[in-house]
Design an enzyme around this catalytic site. Sequence first.
Site, PDB file in Angstrom:
ATOM      1  N   HIS A   1       1.745  -9.290  -3.226  1.00  0.00           N
ATOM      2  CA  HIS A   1       0.980  -9.595  -2.023  1.00  0.00           C
ATOM      3  C   HIS A   1       1.348  -8.604  -0.936  1.00  0.00           C
ATOM      4  CE1 HIS A   1      -0.874 -11.892   1.205  1.00  0.00           C
ATOM      5  NE2 HIS A   1      -1.598 -12.428   0.230  1.00  0.00           N
TER       6      HIS A   1
ATOM      7  N   ASP B   1      -3.614 -16.600  -6.712  1.00  0.00           N
ATOM      8  CA  ASP B   1      -4.549 -16.450  -7.826  1.00  0.00           C
ATOM      9  C   ASP B   1      -3.930 -16.715  -9.188  1.00  0.00           C
ATOM     10  OD1 ASP B   1      -6.883 -15.857  -6.426  1.00  0.00           O
ATOM     11  OD2 ASP B   1      -6.240 -13.801  -6.090  1.00  0.00           O
TER      12      ASP B   1
HETATM   13  N1  ACO Z   1       1.682  -5.683 -10.863  1.00  0.00           N
HETATM   14  C1  ACO Z   1       2.459  -4.597 -11.020  1.00  0.00           C
HETATM   15  N2  ACO Z   1       2.931  -3.878  -9.995  1.00  0.00           N
HETATM   16  C2  ACO Z   1       2.619  -4.276  -8.770  1.00  0.00           C
HETATM   17  C3  ACO Z   1       1.817  -5.392  -8.518  1.00  0.00           C
HETATM   18  C4  ACO Z   1       1.347  -6.108  -9.622  1.00  0.00           C
HETATM   19  N3  ACO Z   1       0.566  -7.178  -9.460  1.00  0.00           N
HETATM   20  N4  ACO Z   1       1.670  -5.554  -7.199  1.00  0.00           N
HETATM   21  C5  ACO Z   1       2.355  -4.565  -6.624  1.00  0.00           C
HETATM   22  N5  ACO Z   1       2.936  -3.787  -7.570  1.00  0.00           N
HETATM   23  C6  ACO Z   1       3.777  -2.628  -7.342  1.00  0.00           C
HETATM   24  C7  ACO Z   1       2.940  -1.360  -7.225  1.00  0.00           C
HETATM   25  O1  ACO Z   1       2.744  -0.729  -8.463  1.00  0.00           O
HETATM   26  C8  ACO Z   1       3.770  -0.550  -6.277  1.00  0.00           C
HETATM   27  O2  ACO Z   1       4.855   0.019  -6.990  1.00  0.00           O
HETATM   28  P1  ACO Z   1       5.328   1.522  -6.694  1.00  0.00           P
HETATM   29  O3  ACO Z   1       5.786   1.481  -5.253  1.00  0.00           O
HETATM   30  O4  ACO Z   1       6.410   1.724  -7.691  1.00  0.00           O
HETATM   31  O5  ACO Z   1       4.145   2.385  -6.898  1.00  0.00           O
HETATM   32  C9  ACO Z   1       4.373  -1.573  -5.330  1.00  0.00           C
HETATM   33  O6  ACO Z   1       4.432  -2.789  -6.093  1.00  0.00           O
HETATM   34  C10 ACO Z   1       3.545  -1.806  -4.073  1.00  0.00           C
HETATM   35  O7  ACO Z   1       2.203  -2.064  -4.476  1.00  0.00           O
HETATM   36  P2  ACO Z   1       0.927  -1.772  -3.593  1.00  0.00           P
HETATM   37  O8  ACO Z   1      -0.283  -1.793  -4.449  1.00  0.00           O
HETATM   38  O9  ACO Z   1       1.142  -0.540  -2.752  1.00  0.00           O
HETATM   39  O10 ACO Z   1       0.976  -3.029  -2.620  1.00  0.00           O
HETATM   40  P3  ACO Z   1      -0.202  -3.534  -1.734  1.00  0.00           P
HETATM   41  O11 ACO Z   1       0.401  -4.289  -0.638  1.00  0.00           O
HETATM   42  O12 ACO Z   1      -1.100  -2.414  -1.377  1.00  0.00           O
HETATM   43  O13 ACO Z   1      -1.013  -4.471  -2.734  1.00  0.00           O
HETATM   44  C11 ACO Z   1      -1.865  -6.267  -3.923  1.00  0.00           C
HETATM   45  C12 ACO Z   1      -1.047  -5.821  -2.694  1.00  0.00           C
HETATM   46  C13 ACO Z   1      -3.185  -5.513  -3.943  1.00  0.00           C
HETATM   47  C14 ACO Z   1      -2.141  -7.763  -3.822  1.00  0.00           C
HETATM   48  C15 ACO Z   1      -1.056  -5.951  -5.206  1.00  0.00           C
HETATM   49  O14 ACO Z   1       0.142  -6.688  -5.209  1.00  0.00           O
HETATM   50  C16 ACO Z   1      -1.870  -6.225  -6.463  1.00  0.00           C
HETATM   51  O15 ACO Z   1      -2.620  -5.340  -6.905  1.00  0.00           O
HETATM   52  N6  ACO Z   1      -1.713  -7.444  -7.078  1.00  0.00           N
HETATM   53  C17 ACO Z   1      -2.515  -7.777  -8.237  1.00  0.00           C
HETATM   54  C18 ACO Z   1      -3.899  -8.234  -7.814  1.00  0.00           C
HETATM   55  C19 ACO Z   1      -3.862  -9.628  -7.207  1.00  0.00           C
HETATM   56  O16 ACO Z   1      -3.282 -10.547  -7.745  1.00  0.00           O
HETATM   57  N7  ACO Z   1      -4.567  -9.749  -6.087  1.00  0.00           N
HETATM   58  C20 ACO Z   1      -4.673 -11.035  -5.371  1.00  0.00           C
HETATM   59  C21 ACO Z   1      -3.830 -10.997  -4.132  1.00  0.00           C
HETATM   60  S1  ACO Z   1      -3.908 -12.532  -3.283  1.00  0.00           S
HETATM   61  C22 ACO Z   1      -5.453 -12.576  -2.683  1.00  0.00           C
HETATM   62  O17 ACO Z   1      -6.029 -11.583  -2.308  1.00  0.00           O
HETATM   63  C23 ACO Z   1      -6.167 -13.824  -2.680  1.00  0.00           C
END
Ligand code: ACO
Length: 380
Positions: free
Chosen positions: A266, A317
Amino acid sequence: MSDAAANPLKAGLEDVVVSTSDICFIDGHKGRLLYRGFDVDDLVAQSTFEEVTYLLWYGKLPSRKELDAHVKALSSTANRKLPPKLITMLRQLPKKTTPMEVLRTGVSALSAFDPDAADNSREATLRKSIRLTAQMPTLVAAWERIRRGKPVVAPNPKLSLSGNFLYMMTGKKPTELATKTFDVALILHADHEFNASTFAARVTAATLSDVHSGVVSGIGALKGPLHGGANEQVMLMVQKIKDPAKADAWIRQALADKARIMGFGHRVYRVEDPRAKHLKRLALELGQQAGSTVNIQILDIMAGVVSAAKHIFPNVDLYSGAAYASMGISTDQFTPIFAMSRVAGWAAHILEQHGNNRLIRPRSDYTGATDAKYVPLAER
Ligand code: ACO
């Protein structure tokens, strides 16, 4: 490069504060979520989705009289039913149209039938918000019936928004546990500060556009798998894994492949999303009642592995889909259900934006060419 380049670039607007707001507070370190100051844990235990919509829109808990009038407005057939021409329009769509596409199209079309369409006053926006919140479940259920070749079920004004939705989907009165679970899911999804879809709705509202346009923007943003679309992706992953005995190896391989695991992580929470525990509990209860907890077992194994390996925790989710699946709801309806609830938050934010408006218009740091010479087409 541009005159905006002197400002620090914040990719994805991370931690950028763009406005004050009285609606929703998230403590990402303690895992707390408040609507208008009330902890969602208390609202889940004691409130209803209808009351939460009142709280979000009017900023206070209603008196008995106010709540009765609000519930009546949200459940009246006049507000819940779809214009017959809209049903005819839905029947023209290809049966393979996804429920989220139908919802986006249907909400946009509903403005053409709304008597307050041209009125952007607070009173008219509230009336439109009530109608949209009452109509969206009917729209989602109508498409489910139409695409399966079944007759559309008319709304029942005696049922709560949750009970009526489940009734319109299946044609049968739902159990108390299913209605309660669904209502809790709606309460938990109703608002979440400046998330992507709410921000999209506010950007639209800030041009002084109307609530239907703001909600359509919200639906478009919610559809993506990084936001509301994640609940559907979680269930597709669980269906691929199938067997709890295979979950540990599957998820470790996915992490080794650097896959993004849906339902985890998140932008704001650094601990488990406070909504996840409620949905997990209810999904488990429903699974037990339906005679299978396989999905929850798989999700729990995934949660253990991902949290330990990456320090990334379950979000809202992860477990919601398992609860909906136990109610017999199709996977591609999970995100429309999210929208049916989040419309309450979108409307609250559109009202707040209109109440103290300034156009939302950020800058980019331009990194493209600056002295490109135009070559006539014939000479290229
Ligand atoms: N699985 C694997 N790695 C992850 C995940 C994940 N679900 N979420 C974050 N990371 C990792 C990224 O790869 C990144 O690693 P790095 O720094 O080594 O490259 C680090 O954690 C930061 O991730 P970002 O994508 O930059 O974080 P951001 O804050 O932009 O993204 C998000 C947040 C989009 C929710 C992300 O956690 C994600 O893609 N989760 C999966 C999709 C999801 O479940 N979305 C629903 C969110 S809740 C909602 O909207 C209702």
